[in-house]
Motif scaffolding. Sequence first.
Motif, PDB file in Angstrom:
ATOM      1  N   ASP A  46       0.862  -1.173  -0.043  1.00 19.62           N
ATOM      2  CA  ASP A  46      -0.024  -0.022   0.032  1.00 19.62           C
ATOM      3  C   ASP A  46       0.751   1.361  -0.038  1.00 19.62           C
ATOM      4  O   ASP A  46       1.935   1.208   0.580  1.00 19.62           O
ATOM      5  CB  ASP A  46      -0.942   0.005   1.226  1.00 19.62           C
ATOM      6  N   ASN A  49       0.019   4.302   1.494  1.00 22.04           N
ATOM      7  CA  ASN A  49      -0.150   5.293   2.378  1.00 22.04           C
ATOM      8  C   ASN A  49       0.480   4.859   3.913  1.00 22.04           C
ATOM      9  O   ASN A  49       1.641   4.356   3.846  1.00 22.04           O
ATOM     10  CB  ASN A  49      -1.795   5.219   2.648  1.00 22.04           C
ATOM     11  N   THR A  51      -3.155   1.181   6.714  1.00 22.02           N
ATOM     12  CA  THR A  51      -4.351   0.956   6.162  1.00 22.02           C
ATOM     13  C   THR A  51      -5.145   0.042   7.303  1.00 22.02           C
ATOM     14  O   THR A  51      -4.723  -0.922   8.036  1.00 22.02           O
ATOM     15  CB  THR A  51      -4.154  -0.130   4.926  1.00 22.02           C
ATOM     16  N   GLY A  97       1.767   0.862   5.299  1.00 18.76           N
ATOM     17  CA  GLY A  97       2.052   1.456   3.612  1.00 18.76           C
ATOM     18  C   GLY A  97       3.697   1.891   3.389  1.00 18.76           C
ATOM     19  O   GLY A  97       4.189   2.151   4.549  1.00 18.76           O
ATOM     20  N   PHE A 148      -7.416   3.849   3.684  1.00 15.72           N
ATOM     21  CA  PHE A 148      -5.935   4.040   3.354  1.00 15.72           C
ATOM     22  C   PHE A 148      -5.880   5.300   3.941  1.00 15.72           C
ATOM     23  O   PHE A 148      -6.017   6.496   3.584  1.00 15.72           O
ATOM     24  CB  PHE A 148      -5.750   4.095   1.633  1.00 15.72           C
TER      25      PHE A 148
END
Length: 279
Positions: free
Chosen positions: A175, A177, A180, A214, A250
């Motif tokens: 991911d 970000n 999550t 992330g 996110f």
Amino acid sequence: MKLEAIDYTAENAAELFVKSLRETGFGVLKNHPIQQESVQSIYDNWYAFFNSQEKDNFQFNVDTQDGFFPASVSEVAKGHTKKDIKEYYHYYPTGQCPAELKAQIQEYYDNANTLATELLSWVEEHSPEEVSALYSQSLSSMIEESEKTLLRILHYPPLEGDEELGAIRAGAHEDINLLTVLPAANEPGLQVKTKEGDWLDVPCDFGNLIINIGDMLQEASGGYYPSTTHRVINPEGADKTKSRISLPLFLHPKPEVVLSERHTANSYLMERLRELGVI
């Protein structure tokens, strides 16, 4: 090695949670504040939406990336060639949303953000001094009033048997970000890759909350917190006839937040979206 669910109400929950994140990139919580009934109701309501013609009235905006993304524009995970077998809806408080679904999904968005702020403060609290020194500001303040945090409602349709060879519901990926936050979906399939290269099933007991690191937290912590590769595999046997609904939040910092000497949140996001071919 297996992932164990951590009791959110336990005295040492924060410590155990951050230890799990550090070791596996994932943490699983039980007895947390997100109501199971609320999640089930959202699954039911959005399942009906994905099975209606109404979804076609909410085609995504290219500029703002909010709205409905049909399977024909589904993502190809970085390093893969096959599209994922899924359709999804991007919800931002400022974006488009079916009127009858808005209040419920906004309430969930707010509640999940509140819990996520606490989880980021746990990460801060249990980061070693030399890692904390790398944060340009507190992790929890990075997402404060951020309009970039995205709630994605995912629908993995039943498998018909004519899927493209090699395609799976969600190819192995990381991911972009900070963190999550994901309520355990209504079907199994989520797996995380261990440091040894094995695939580990993530506990999918309904009511669990699954949190993973992330790339942005990996960047901000100088690699101390690993952004872990994960995937959603196709079900076996009778499970193929079932849809799978998933509700990841996110957590994205405000665009101007400095992640590292190399990147702001915005420059990092743009770089990754270009790699994915989204922009």
